[in-house]
Every structure is written in structure tokens, then in C-alpha cells.
Design a protein around this motif. Sequence first.
Motif, mmCIF file in Angstrom:
data_model
loop_
_atom_site.group_PDB
_atom_site.id
_atom_site.type_symbol
_atom_site.label_atom_id
_atom_site.label_comp_id
_atom_site.label_asym_id
_atom_site.label_seq_id
_atom_site.Cartn_x
_atom_site.Cartn_y
_atom_site.Cartn_z
ATOM 1 N N ARG A 89 62.524 9.385 65.274
ATOM 2 C CA ARG A 89 63.287 9.458 66.105
ATOM 3 C C ARG A 89 62.824 10.897 66.347
ATOM 4 N NH1 ARG A 89 68.867 7.160 64.301
ATOM 5 N NH2 ARG A 89 69.853 7.641 66.333
ATOM 6 N N ASN A 90 63.136 10.891 67.898
ATOM 7 C CA ASN A 90 63.054 12.097 67.877
ATOM 8 C C ASN A 90 64.206 13.489 67.721
ATOM 9 O OD1 ASN A 90 61.025 11.639 69.725
ATOM 10 N ND2 ASN A 90 61.967 11.174 71.278
ATOM 11 N N VAL A 91 64.067 14.439 67.964
ATOM 12 C CA VAL A 91 64.861 15.685 67.273
ATOM 13 C C VAL A 91 66.269 15.413 67.178
ATOM 14 C CG1 VAL A 91 65.326 17.985 66.298
ATOM 15 C CG2 VAL A 91 63.381 17.348 66.602
ATOM 16 N N ASN A 92 66.712 14.819 66.962
ATOM 17 C CA ASN A 92 68.632 14.766 67.535
ATOM 18 C C ASN A 92 68.999 13.714 68.223
ATOM 19 O OD1 ASN A 92 69.282 16.807 65.405
ATOM 20 N ND2 ASN A 92 68.928 18.166 66.630
ATOM 21 N N GLU A 93 67.775 13.465 69.101
ATOM 22 C CA GLU A 93 67.703 12.127 70.382
ATOM 23 C C GLU A 93 68.480 10.946 69.999
ATOM 24 O OE1 GLU A 93 65.239 11.176 73.870
ATOM 25 O OE2 GLU A 93 64.517 11.364 72.521
ATOM 26 N N GLY A 94 69.641 10.795 70.469
ATOM 27 C CA GLY A 94 70.578 9.675 70.282
ATOM 28 C C GLY A 94 71.296 9.426 69.195
ATOM 29 N N PHE A 95 71.284 10.665 67.878
ATOM 30 C CA PHE A 95 72.120 11.041 67.042
ATOM 31 C C PHE A 95 73.686 11.259 67.390
ATOM 32 C CE2 PHE A 95 68.321 12.374 63.880
ATOM 33 C CZ PHE A 95 67.900 11.494 64.215
ATOM 34 N N SER A 96 74.274 10.618 66.098
ATOM 35 C CA SER A 96 76.134 10.647 66.695
ATOM 36 C C SER A 96 75.964 12.192 65.567
ATOM 37 C CB SER A 96 76.318 9.884 65.384
ATOM 38 O OG SER A 96 75.984 10.566 63.724
ATOM 39 N N GLY A 97 77.653 12.303 65.789
ATOM 40 C CA GLY A 97 77.579 14.432 64.938
ATOM 41 C C GLY A 97 77.276 14.104 64.110
ATOM 42 N N GLY A 98 77.384 12.664 63.331
ATOM 43 C CA GLY A 98 77.366 13.311 61.718
ATOM 44 C C GLY A 98 75.735 13.551 61.269
ATOM 45 N N GLU A 99 75.079 13.234 62.259
ATOM 46 C CA GLU A 99 73.688 12.672 62.126
ATOM 47 C C GLU A 99 73.091 13.594 62.286
ATOM 48 O OE1 GLU A 99 72.921 7.955 62.433
ATOM 49 O OE2 GLU A 99 72.623 8.858 64.099
ATOM 50 N N LYS A 100 73.398 14.947 63.481
ATOM 51 C CA LYS A 100 73.291 16.324 63.596
ATOM 52 C C LYS A 100 73.323 16.528 62.400
ATOM 53 C CE LYS A 100 73.300 15.221 68.751
ATOM 54 N NZ LYS A 100 73.595 15.632 70.025
ATOM 55 N N LYS A 101 74.324 17.069 62.141
ATOM 56 C CA LYS A 101 74.513 18.174 60.822
ATOM 57 C C LYS A 101 73.337 17.497 59.401
ATOM 58 C CE LYS A 101 77.290 20.198 63.345
ATOM 59 N NZ LYS A 101 79.144 20.372 63.210
ATOM 60 N N ARG A 102 73.947 16.262 58.624
ATOM 61 C CA ARG A 102 72.795 15.702 57.570
ATOM 62 C C ARG A 102 71.307 16.511 58.278
ATOM 63 N NH1 ARG A 102 75.734 10.212 57.719
ATOM 64 N NH2 ARG A 102 76.233 10.415 55.817
ATOM 65 N N ASN A 103 71.261 15.929 59.943
ATOM 66 C CA ASN A 103 69.651 16.824 60.055
ATOM 67 C C ASN A 103 68.916 18.567 59.954
ATOM 68 O OD1 ASN A 103 67.544 15.783 61.077
ATOM 69 N ND2 ASN A 103 67.328 16.382 62.993
ATOM 70 N N GLU A 104 70.553 19.335 60.495
ATOM 71 C CA GLU A 104 70.579 20.461 60.164
ATOM 72 C C GLU A 104 70.340 20.965 58.573
ATOM 73 O OE1 GLU A 104 71.134 22.861 62.594
ATOM 74 O OE2 GLU A 104 70.291 21.526 63.499
ATOM 75 N N ILE A 105 71.162 20.118 58.261
ATOM 76 C CA ILE A 105 71.081 20.200 55.895
ATOM 77 C C ILE A 105 69.837 19.692 56.076
ATOM 78 C CG2 ILE A 105 71.566 20.196 54.499
ATOM 79 C CD1 ILE A 105 73.502 21.391 56.100
ATOM 80 N N LEU A 106 68.964 18.793 56.699
ATOM 81 C CA LEU A 106 67.615 18.279 56.452
ATOM 82 C C LEU A 106 66.628 19.691 56.610
ATOM 83 C CD1 LEU A 106 66.400 16.493 55.374
ATOM 84 C CD2 LEU A 106 65.855 14.904 57.199
ATOM 85 N N GLN A 107 66.604 20.245 57.755
ATOM 86 C CA GLN A 107 66.312 21.634 57.718
ATOM 87 C C GLN A 107 65.932 22.924 56.685
ATOM 88 O OE1 GLN A 107 66.351 22.581 62.406
ATOM 89 N NE2 GLN A 107 67.145 20.016 62.633
ATOM 90 N N LEU A 108 67.031 22.671 56.271
ATOM 91 C CA LEU A 108 67.526 23.849 55.522
ATOM 92 C C LEU A 108 66.395 23.507 53.862
ATOM 93 C CD1 LEU A 108 68.803 25.914 54.063
ATOM 94 C CD2 LEU A 108 70.964 25.039 53.743
ATOM 95 N N ALA A 109 66.794 21.921 53.714
ATOM 96 C CA ALA A 109 66.213 21.405 52.482
ATOM 97 C C ALA A 109 64.366 21.859 52.453
ATOM 98 C CB ALA A 109 66.755 19.956 52.026
ATOM 99 N N VAL A 110 64.409 21.272 53.443
ATOM 100 C CA VAL A 110 62.912 22.024 53.925
ATOM 101 C C VAL A 110 62.472 22.696 53.396
ATOM 102 C CG1 VAL A 110 60.663 21.309 55.738
ATOM 103 C CG2 VAL A 110 62.702 19.225 55.127
ATOM 104 N N LEU A 111 63.610 23.647 54.451
ATOM 105 C CA LEU A 111 62.595 25.054 54.679
ATOM 106 C C LEU A 111 62.803 25.781 52.735
ATOM 107 C CD1 LEU A 111 63.998 26.639 57.476
ATOM 108 C CD2 LEU A 111 61.386 25.917 57.680
ATOM 109 N N GLU A 112 63.261 26.155 52.463
ATOM 110 C CA GLU A 112 64.216 26.241 50.668
ATOM 111 C C GLU A 112 64.802 28.234 51.220
ATOM 112 O OE1 GLU A 112 60.241 24.756 48.339
ATOM 113 O OE2 GLU A 112 61.304 23.274 48.127
ATOM 114 N N SER A 113 65.081 27.582 52.526
ATOM 115 C CA SER A 113 65.307 28.872 52.635
ATOM 116 C C SER A 113 66.364 29.675 51.764
ATOM 117 C CB SER A 113 66.257 29.013 53.975
ATOM 118 O OG SER A 113 65.097 29.041 54.928
#
Length: 346
Positions: free
Chosen positions: A239-263
Motif C-alpha cells: 500500500r502507499n505510505v499511510n494511505e487509508g491506514f487507521s490511526g493504529g496502523e499509522k503508528k505501527r508504520n512509524e515504529i516500523l520505520q524506526l526499526a528499519v533505520l535502527e536509529s
Amino acid sequence: MSTCCAPYTPVLVGHPSYEVTGGTAFFKGQDLFAMAVSAYAMASAAASASSASSAALSSRRHAAGSSAVRGKAAAAAVPRVGGRGGVVAVRAAKGDILLEVKDLTAKVAESGETILNGVTLTIREGETHAIMGKNGSGKSTFTKVLVGHPSYEVTGGTAFFKGQDLFAMAPEDRSRLGLFLSFQSPIEVPGVSNTDFLRLMCNERRKAQGKEELDPLEFYGFLSPKLDQLNMDPSFLARNVNEGFSGGEKKRNEILQLAVLESEMSILDEIDSGLDVDALRDVAKAVNVLKEGDKGLLLITHYQRLLDFIHPDFVHVMEKGKIVQTGDISIAAQLEEGGFASIAKK
């Protein structure tokens, strides 16, 4: 507080593996915790040459007084966390300083309105901090200023991350260095698939670290366990970035970005807003795994419920663009029970 005799002696001589969190110690009338390690040694040598008895010296070590909380020897002071009449509270020290902000002031670039009025905060490796405060107190502005949001202008103070001047860097370079901010209200990015977006950011970070870029197949192998960790449906990747995502899905997607970046340093701005209990538990579980080791974490929140899942080492209260109180998790419980008025009365 440790009452064991084993760490007591190293603490008195300034061993860097321990951190004083309260109490006092005076030697020859001087505050031990205000000295660098080398000063301890000089004072000790002078004592050896002195004719004063060891009993007299011992009595002076426990002279009454107040001292600032000290971290590692010669490191910047960290907020005081208690300590009662002559009792020295000790804990194992955290790692090196990750983020150090001193006297930060900032204004809205367009209107000139001052929002931050001297924020000072130090976060070490392995520490979790939380900032609480009323709406409009400057919490979110503080996070945006740190990552270089163009709507705000720094007017004073400093901010160093991993020893480098944040305000001398472009926002994307701050991210490449390992500073991450999850947005309070993640935006939709039509036309850009989640997979492409995540792989692009991953490879930008890897290039900055001197690592090889991952091709699509390698990236999927890298990403799959992180999806499992977040309890996230792999179909989200198409799916496109956050498009049509619920509030919970958007927050999970933010944490997924954190996991990928390993900041190394993560700032989560109201990651709990809009989440039901199950979604909050899943996100918190993932965050707890991601912050293991030497990584730093700063939480911005209004509610204790997030801190029940992600336990902070320090809780700060922000008011009118400045941190006005620092303590432990008990501050969050006090706010939950009596509101910010209960803090203001202290």
C-alpha cells in the motif's frame, strides 16, 4: 538505592561505572561529587601527608550540605532524583551522552512567537526519558526543533547528538546520523509504496554508515522479522505510505520505520494517541525491543498509560517552553491523580 558495601568505596573515589543520584559526601570540607577523579587523588595525597587522624577525616566526609547529582566523572550534571539527609544513593551509570541540549530557545519562524524558553536536557546511552505537559507547553515544538523542522527558528542554546552540533546539520543528515522522530499525526504519501519508501530510507542510512545497499530481495529478508515483531500484516507493504491506514496502523508504520533505520536516538511524539489498548501494547512491546542496549529514547505523552508499558528512567514536566521539574515515574502518577495543578503547588 544500593546499600551494599561493594560499590560504596568506588563511588567515593569517582568510579565512572556508578552514578550518584542523591545525598552528599564531603572530604576535608570539600564536596567530593564536585571534583574530577584527579582532584580526588590530590586530596587523598594531601591527607596522607597530614597529621590529622583518620577518625577526624572520616567525620568530615559526612558533613551536611547539598550537592548536584553527578553522572560520570567530569560529565555534565543530570537531574537530581532524591536522596535524604546524609544518605548517598547510587545506581550503575548509563553510557556516554547521546543527546545534550542546553538553554535551548526557539520561535515560530513566520510569526516570531517564542515557544521554547531555555530547555536543558541530557540523555545518555540506554536511558529512557519522558516529557509531560499541558497542550501548548512546547513539547512537540521541542522535538521538531531537534530534527530541523523549517517552521521553527533556533534563537539560542545548543544541541549536540553523538558529539556533533545538530544545528549545524541539515535535517536529513541528522536522520542519517541516527536521530529519529515519529510524528504525532503521520501524513499520507500518495503514489509512494511502503516498500519503496522503507527501502530508500534504509539504504540512505546504510550509506551513511559505510554499509552496502540492500537490493529488493535482500531488503525483504531484512524487513520480514521486523514485521513479525510489530505484529504488522505484510500486505501493508504494497500500500502507499499511510494511505487509508487507521490511526493504529499509522503508528505501527512509524515504529516500523524506526526499526528499519535502527536509529540510536528515538523521539516518539504522542505515539499512544489514537491507539486502543491492544494496539498500544503491540507498539510498546516493539519499542521496548528496539530500545534495548545503548539506544536512547524520548517519549512525549500526556498519559501514564504509555509509561506503564514503556518504563522511563526520568520523567520531566514542561511548562511555558521550559522543563520545570524532573523526577521518576511517580511524577506521572501524581499528574494522573491530581493534574498539573498538583505539580504547580510543590
